[in-house]
Enzyme design. Sequence first.
Site, PDB file in Angstrom:
ATOM      1  N   LYS A  33       0.841  -1.481  -0.313  1.00 47.22           N
ATOM      2  CA  LYS A  33      -0.142  -0.394  -0.257  1.00 47.22           C
ATOM      3  C   LYS A  33       0.947   0.878  -0.062  1.00 47.22           C
ATOM      4  O   LYS A  33       0.403   2.557  -0.853  1.00 47.22           O
ATOM      5  CB  LYS A  33      -1.004   0.010   1.442  1.00 47.22           C
ATOM      6  CG  LYS A  33      -0.584   0.087   2.944  1.00 47.22           C
ATOM      7  CD  LYS A  33      -1.584  -0.086   3.612  1.00 47.22           C
ATOM      8  CE  LYS A  33      -0.993   0.570   4.908  1.00 47.22           C
ATOM      9  NZ  LYS A  33       0.673   1.601   5.479  1.00 47.22           N
ATOM     10  N   THR A  34       1.915   1.215   0.766  1.00 44.02           N
ATOM     11  CA  THR A  34       2.857   2.562   0.679  1.00 44.02           C
ATOM     12  C   THR A  34       2.945   3.211  -0.133  1.00 44.02           C
ATOM     13  O   THR A  34       3.693   3.984  -0.867  1.00 44.02           O
ATOM     14  CB  THR A  34       4.037   2.070   1.736  1.00 44.02           C
ATOM     15  OG1 THR A  34       3.398   1.965   3.218  1.00 44.02           O
ATOM     16  CG2 THR A  34       4.840   3.749   1.108  1.00 44.02           C
ATOM     17  N   ASP A 225      -3.480   8.139   5.191  1.00 43.38           N
ATOM     18  CA  ASP A 225      -3.112   6.194   5.303  1.00 43.38           C
ATOM     19  C   ASP A 225      -3.367   5.960   6.374  1.00 43.38           C
ATOM     20  O   ASP A 225      -3.662   6.924   6.954  1.00 43.38           O
ATOM     21  CB  ASP A 225      -0.951   6.558   4.854  1.00 43.38           C
ATOM     22  CG  ASP A 225      -0.386   4.808   5.466  1.00 43.38           C
ATOM     23  OD1 ASP A 225      -0.905   4.273   4.859  1.00 43.38           O
ATOM     24  OD2 ASP A 225       0.502   5.139   5.326  1.00 43.38           O
ATOM     25  N   GLU A 226      -3.432   4.681   6.530  1.00 42.30           N
ATOM     26  CA  GLU A 226      -3.546   3.745   7.628  1.00 42.30           C
ATOM     27  C   GLU A 226      -5.281   4.858   7.936  1.00 42.30           C
ATOM     28  O   GLU A 226      -5.374   4.724   9.449  1.00 42.30           O
ATOM     29  CB  GLU A 226      -2.895   3.838   8.994  1.00 42.30           C
ATOM     30  CG  GLU A 226      -1.366   3.273   8.429  1.00 42.30           C
ATOM     31  CD  GLU A 226      -0.974   1.880   8.245  1.00 42.30           C
ATOM     32  OE1 GLU A 226      -2.169   1.114   8.597  1.00 42.30           O
ATOM     33  OE2 GLU A 226      -0.638   1.424   8.338  1.00 42.30           O
ATOM     34  N   GLN A 256      -6.785  -4.413  10.504  1.00 42.57           N
ATOM     35  CA  GLN A 256      -5.472  -4.128  11.279  1.00 42.57           C
ATOM     36  C   GLN A 256      -5.752  -2.614  12.016  1.00 42.57           C
ATOM     37  O   GLN A 256      -5.380  -1.748  12.592  1.00 42.57           O
ATOM     38  CB  GLN A 256      -4.433  -3.310  10.223  1.00 42.57           C
ATOM     39  CG  GLN A 256      -4.506  -5.109   9.461  1.00 42.57           C
ATOM     40  CD  GLN A 256      -3.010  -4.356   9.558  1.00 42.57           C
ATOM     41  OE1 GLN A 256      -1.247  -4.281   9.353  1.00 42.57           O
ATOM     42  NE2 GLN A 256      -2.893  -4.536   7.583  1.00 42.57           N
ATOM     43  N   ARG A 615       2.733  -9.450  10.578  1.00 47.57           N
ATOM     44  CA  ARG A 615       4.169  -8.969  10.937  1.00 47.57           C
ATOM     45  C   ARG A 615       5.612 -10.272  10.181  1.00 47.57           C
ATOM     46  O   ARG A 615       6.288 -10.197   9.448  1.00 47.57           O
ATOM     47  CB  ARG A 615       4.702  -8.977  12.495  1.00 47.57           C
ATOM     48  CG  ARG A 615       3.562  -7.959  12.987  1.00 47.57           C
ATOM     49  CD  ARG A 615       3.473  -6.943  12.255  1.00 47.57           C
ATOM     50  NE  ARG A 615       2.636  -6.441  10.644  1.00 47.57           N
ATOM     51  CZ  ARG A 615       2.166  -5.558  10.253  1.00 47.57           C
ATOM     52  NH1 ARG A 615       2.796  -4.881  10.188  1.00 47.57           N
ATOM     53  NH2 ARG A 615       0.542  -6.215   9.367  1.00 47.57           N
TER      54      ARG A 615
END
Length: 773
Positions: A33-34, A225-226, A256, A615
């Site tokens: 996504k980044t 973002d997020e 998340q 992770r």
Amino acid sequence: MEAYLAELNDAQRAPTLQIDGPMIVIAGAGSGKTRVLTYRIAYMMSKGIDAFNILALTFTNKAAREMQHRISQIVGRSEAKNLWMGTFHSVFAKILRFEADKLGYPSNFTIYDTQDSQSVIRAIIKDMQLDKDVYKYKQVYSRISSYKNSLITVKAYFNNPELMEADAMSKKPRMGDIYQEYVQRCFKAGAMDFDDLLLKTNELLNRFPEVLQKYQNRFRYILVDEYQDTNHSQYLIVKALSDKFQNICVVGDDAQSIYAFRGANINNILNFQKDYDGVEMYRLEQNYRSTGNIVNAANSIIDKNQTKLDKVVWTANDDGPKIVVNRLLTDGEEGRFVASSIFENKMQQQMANGDFAILYRTNAQSRAMEDALRKKDIPYRIYGGLSFYQRKEIKDVLSYLRLLINPKDEEALKRVINYPARGIGATTMDRLSIAANKYGKSIFEVLENLDHLPELKITKSTRTKLDNFVNMIKHFTILAQNADAFTVADTVTKKTGLVQELKKDGTPEGIARIENIEELLNGIKDFVEEQKELADANGSIAEFLEDVALATDMDKDTEDEDRVALMTIHLAKGLEFPYVYIVGMEEDLFPSAMSMNTRSELEEERRLFYVAVTRAEKQAFLTYTQSRYRWGKLVDAEPSRFIEEIDDKYLDYMIPQDDYKYKPLINTDIFGDEVDKSKLRQTKPKAGTPPAHKPTEEQLRKLRKLRPAASEPEKASNAIQLDVGNEVEHMRFGKGKVLGIEGVGQDKKAEIDFENGGIKKLLLRFAKLNILK
């Protein structure tokens, strides 16, 4: 096609190429996504959209810096500098500095950190003569923080009978008065706390339509973002700024969303399509980070949640090893297993320490891990411990620097006016505070006008000391107007006598403090050099202080340190490691006993577990214990329900699941009359096991002669004897003061306010305390 677009897969390329209109990108863990956000901004700029018209909001400065670096490689550094990109708090602080006068604040307002805010609240509770055991300053601070993030101002609070009644029911009827006084003191000190950066931005955009229009026209394209981590206050700001042009792109993953305790509202992402017309939805479902087993196990976890957006995360990576599940006897054994496993993997796979992470639900679990890693000589780093900028000597220097920028900053002034000692005592400070409150001025303004305040009855010698302090601060202020941050900080540390004071303390701790100040100066020097590259920066003290105030937990650059990472799962979000150990997988620990009251709380815990598992790149380990110390007592532990929720085909049990056999504590023959023994499978007794038999009269007599068990109070007789007000020292938490004693016998507890650990309740029969006085 631009060369960088070729690096994207089809799913990533589609949202990157859409420029106009509202859109949401649901991005699974490890799906890039980044990269999409970064390339989308670069693509927009290549299509002629002015960088000044783009606003990108992130949750850490580190994420913003990484994105800006990548964009500058594509479009050039000078053009990338023109982007407004940063955390919510840093971007809105910048806006507030430009517009502060409209709200009655100076443009150089101080940003209070949590410690500063809690210090103000503690002083208010004391001044109002309230019971500090009822009005615990940390709880009051959290309550005020939640008010602000829910846009409940002081006025809104007093207009809400339900809120006032709820506080009265919890025996805090003066909550509103504390809130009002806190807001007034911050305003008088020219200070905003972290929550104000959002609350005041909302006030600015709603009370001043011309300001809203100015920033709507400026930020024609907004990226967030997020988005699943935004709270109500952040949501409203984004909604207001994007309302005119509706060119908004939000990226996130509902799976998340793990910050509800901090006010994050998962409904912001779930309801995005209802907020805007014609929303385009894109899904990034290919995971590039993890092996097949990890991705599939994570899917089987999150599938159990009812509240979610539909997506199927998949990977083209190899299946890799299964997730290892191991049951240990105690937390000590759990630590030894993790340390040994890390040691073996390092040797066999030629891995670095930094390739391993140990994740836990609560900070308290780190102790057993630390002990085991130390014994194996494995270097580690704990994230989320005491921040460098929260250490006393660093706070002292920063307080001097804050005072130069904003002399009204009373928290900074109180901290340094008599450090190093100048003979300005508590009585003098009380008189100055009373005068400041009486005249509605700051303490510094009172100090500047002592000639006109003879009623203060300050002696001539004290007056001289106060005048010298004021003159010193004014001298530094003049220097700060022309010199860079390093020159000012270097001068302050030398001229105030701070370093000389620490040199008097020849202990290793004293030397470490001097080294910390030296490290601070090195950091300021680096900051000044970096600021030289920026077009609209001058490397001033004001810029440095803002940078420090807005630093987030994960911004510390530790890439040069090869250490195993220890952190809570909340802090691990956004990070990735080849090997991840998730410890303490037990009921009431994970999921937490405090987060199982409602379905939404349990689903948040499950999302937290999903984040932990995702992770891992190569392998994940889950460990749990049969017993663990909780509140000083050894209690039996039960495996977490989350382990059972993972499809068995993705798990590898080191301990066979069916090895457990209950060992009866009573003779099963007593039930013989009611059971048809012919239907029972006969088992052979183990060799050496004596047959069960009825005790003889002789044996019963001997049993009766045994000494009776000690009563509860006798058992606790060797517990440490404490009184309220005692000063004590604990090996881990440092020095502290006893606030209260409760309970009797085995359950006698002391509530202690520790320098390092905050307020803790310790069971006295286990507490390893030294009484200082």
